[in-house]
Design a protein around this motif. Sequence first.
Motif, PDB file in Angstrom:
ATOM      1  N   HIS A  91       0.860  -1.180   0.000  1.00 55.44           N
ATOM      2  CA  HIS A  91       0.000   0.000   0.000  1.00 55.44           C
ATOM      3  C   HIS A  91       0.897   1.231   0.000  1.00 55.44           C
ATOM      4  N   LYS A  92       0.762   2.058  -1.050  1.00 53.46           N
ATOM      5  CA  LYS A  92       1.603   3.244  -1.168  1.00 53.46           C
ATOM      6  C   LYS A  92       0.757   4.473  -1.480  1.00 53.46           C
ATOM      7  N   ARG A  93       1.410   5.618  -1.458  1.00 55.02           N
ATOM      8  CA  ARG A  93       0.717   6.874  -1.734  1.00 55.02           C
ATOM      9  C   ARG A  93       0.344   6.990  -3.213  1.00 55.02           C
ATOM     10  N   GLU A  94       1.220   6.484  -4.098  1.00 53.61           N
ATOM     11  CA  GLU A  94       0.960   6.481  -5.538  1.00 53.61           C
ATOM     12  C   GLU A  94       1.341   5.111  -6.094  1.00 53.61           C
ATOM     13  N   ILE A  95       0.682   4.676  -7.152  1.00 52.66           N
ATOM     14  CA  ILE A  95       1.066   3.400  -7.744  1.00 52.66           C
ATOM     15  C   ILE A  95       2.323   3.546  -8.587  1.00 52.66           C
ATOM     16  N   ILE A  96       2.637   4.758  -9.004  1.00 48.96           N
ATOM     17  CA  ILE A  96       3.953   5.082  -9.541  1.00 48.96           C
ATOM     18  C   ILE A  96       4.257   6.503  -9.066  1.00 48.96           C
ATOM     19  N   ARG A  97       5.331   6.652  -8.321  1.00 52.87           N
ATOM     20  CA  ARG A  97       5.574   7.914  -7.632  1.00 52.87           C
ATOM     21  C   ARG A  97       6.083   8.995  -8.579  1.00 52.87           C
ATOM     22  N   MET A  98       5.370  10.120  -8.569  1.00 55.11           N
ATOM     23  CA  MET A  98       5.792  11.285  -9.342  1.00 55.11           C
ATOM     24  C   MET A  98       5.863  12.537  -8.466  1.00 55.11           C
ATOM     25  N   ASP A  99       5.161  12.517  -7.340  1.00 54.81           N
ATOM     26  CA  ASP A  99       5.112  13.654  -6.417  1.00 54.81           C
ATOM     27  C   ASP A  99       4.507  14.892  -7.063  1.00 54.81           C
ATOM     28  N   ARG A 100       3.505  14.675  -7.918  1.00 52.74           N
ATOM     29  CA  ARG A 100       2.767  15.779  -8.526  1.00 52.74           C
ATOM     30  C   ARG A 100       1.279  15.510  -8.317  1.00 52.74           C
ATOM     31  N   VAL A 135       9.876  11.049 -29.885  1.00 52.77           N
ATOM     32  CA  VAL A 135       9.600  10.000 -28.902  1.00 52.77           C
ATOM     33  C   VAL A 135      10.462  10.273 -27.677  1.00 52.77           C
ATOM     34  N   LEU A 136       9.815  10.288 -26.530  1.00 51.42           N
ATOM     35  CA  LEU A 136      10.451  10.697 -25.284  1.00 51.42           C
ATOM     36  C   LEU A 136      10.448   9.541 -24.299  1.00 51.42           C
ATOM     37  N   ASP A 137      11.623   9.074 -23.927  1.00 56.33           N
ATOM     38  CA  ASP A 137      11.762   7.966 -22.982  1.00 56.33           C
ATOM     39  C   ASP A 137      11.633   8.510 -21.562  1.00 56.33           C
ATOM     40  N   THR A 138      10.639   8.027 -20.827  1.00 58.69           N
ATOM     41  CA  THR A 138      10.404   8.525 -19.474  1.00 58.69           C
ATOM     42  C   THR A 138      10.988   7.599 -18.401  1.00 58.69           C
ATOM     43  N   ARG A 139      11.758   6.604 -18.806  1.00 62.37           N
ATOM     44  CA  ARG A 139      12.289   5.624 -17.864  1.00 62.37           C
ATOM     45  C   ARG A 139      13.615   6.097 -17.249  1.00 62.37           C
ATOM     46  N   ASN A 140      14.071   5.320 -16.282  1.00 63.72           N
ATOM     47  CA  ASN A 140      15.347   5.604 -15.639  1.00 63.72           C
ATOM     48  C   ASN A 140      16.502   5.316 -16.601  1.00 63.72           C
ATOM     49  N   ALA A 141      17.597   6.018 -16.407  1.00 64.24           N
ATOM     50  CA  ALA A 141      18.712   5.943 -17.351  1.00 64.24           C
ATOM     51  C   ALA A 141      19.218   4.520 -17.549  1.00 64.24           C
ATOM     52  N   ARG A 159      15.294   8.491 -11.386  1.00 62.35           N
ATOM     53  CA  ARG A 159      14.016   8.038 -10.849  1.00 62.35           C
ATOM     54  C   ARG A 159      12.928   8.949 -11.407  1.00 62.35           C
ATOM     55  N   PHE A 160      11.709   8.419 -11.431  1.00 62.41           N
ATOM     56  CA  PHE A 160      10.629   9.111 -12.121  1.00 62.41           C
ATOM     57  C   PHE A 160      10.271  10.448 -11.466  1.00 62.41           C
ATOM     58  N   THR A 161      10.523  10.593 -10.188  1.00 59.40           N
ATOM     59  CA  THR A 161      10.231  11.865  -9.532  1.00 59.40           C
ATOM     60  C   THR A 161      11.058  13.013 -10.104  1.00 59.40           C
ATOM     61  N   GLN A 162      12.127  12.690 -10.842  1.00 60.83           N
ATOM     62  CA  GLN A 162      12.954  13.733 -11.465  1.00 60.83           C
ATOM     63  C   GLN A 162      12.397  14.191 -12.807  1.00 60.83           C
ATOM     64  N   PHE A 163      11.386  13.492 -13.317  1.00 66.01           N
ATOM     65  CA  PHE A 163      10.883  13.814 -14.649  1.00 66.01           C
ATOM     66  C   PHE A 163      10.346  15.249 -14.757  1.00 66.01           C
ATOM     67  N   PRO A 164       9.507  15.740 -13.834  1.00 62.44           N
ATOM     68  CA  PRO A 164       8.995  17.105 -13.985  1.00 62.44           C
ATOM     69  C   PRO A 164      10.096  18.158 -14.092  1.00 62.44           C
ATOM     70  N   CYS A 189       4.524   6.776 -18.607  1.00 59.33           N
ATOM     71  CA  CYS A 189       4.299   7.711 -19.712  1.00 59.33           C
ATOM     72  C   CYS A 189       2.884   8.282 -19.682  1.00 59.33           C
ATOM     73  N   GLU A 190       1.971   7.613 -18.986  1.00 59.49           N
ATOM     74  CA  GLU A 190       0.625   8.176 -18.831  1.00 59.49           C
ATOM     75  C   GLU A 190       0.673   9.422 -17.954  1.00 59.49           C
ATOM     76  N   LYS A 191       1.356   9.317 -16.826  1.00 54.98           N
ATOM     77  CA  LYS A 191       1.503  10.498 -15.972  1.00 54.98           C
ATOM     78  C   LYS A 191       2.366  11.565 -16.654  1.00 54.98           C
ATOM     79  N   ALA A 192       3.413  11.129 -17.354  1.00 51.74           N
ATOM     80  CA  ALA A 192       4.302  12.085 -18.014  1.00 51.74           C
ATOM     81  C   ALA A 192       3.552  12.902 -19.057  1.00 51.74           C
ATOM     82  N   ALA A 193       2.699  12.250 -19.850  1.00 50.71           N
ATOM     83  CA  ALA A 193       1.968  12.966 -20.901  1.00 50.71           C
ATOM     84  C   ALA A 193       1.023  13.997 -20.310  1.00 50.71           C
TER      85      ALA A 193
END
Length: 260
Positions: A91-100, A135-141, A159-164, A189-193
């Motif tokens: 159980h987490k705050r987000e199913i994929i963490r973005m902090d947005r 095409v934009l890769d939203t994954r970790n390096a 990590r994905f929290t760095q994407f914004p 990529c759903e959250k990223a878009a």
Amino acid sequence: MASVLNVSAYLFTQIDDPATLRPALRERAVAARLKGTIILAEEGINLFLAGAAADVRGFLDDLRADERFAALTAKESWSAEQPFARMLVKHKREIIRMDRPTVRPGAGRAPAVAPETLRRWLDQGHDDAGREVVVLDTRNAFEVDYGTFEGALDWRIDRFTQFPAAAEEHGAQLAGKTVVSFCTGGIRCEKAAIHLRESGIDAYQLDGGILGYFAHAGAAHFRGDCFVFDGRESLTPALTPALTPALTPAPAAHGERCEQ
């Protein structure tokens, strides 16, 4: 012989009682002899599971009987051995963490591009309106280093929290273009878009991510393999475990993370 069915699935859907649901789902998954990871949050569910085909599909069918999960779809692949060490339900705050917190896919998705459409756009070098496609890769390096689309933008995030922040820094690369964000199975990529569209970028998500693209469009325009967070390590465009060794070690133990 590949006899173990592996599935990845996620759904943004309102769950008011994730903490209560967690032990019930774990009990059902263990009873079905499944291993893998399920993440629950108020915003939805994210899972990677493996086991006998009848057991995996039966578990998903039971899950869909709950109207909150009726729209859940899964991407399938096969392996000769069980790629997970245990069954985890978190159980987490987000199913994929973005902090947005303003990025809420359950309230409305960003437009999606089907794998076949992206392949056609890449074949012709532009979208159907004649605009340049990025095409934009939203994954970790380290994931990107296993394989990615030809010419994809890679902002080398850890990590994905760095994407914004990366999007703010590099947003000028995207202005005036048709941007298709992609990831392993679609969730990042759903959250990223959505975040990019909130910033004024004409962004779309690749429906089903790389794994969905492999299933429906094959290897066209993709170079290398797709890293997955389990014991298989990476998959080829044929959705079979890659035979090549890792380029870099994964930053977390297999089965402990659930990213798509």
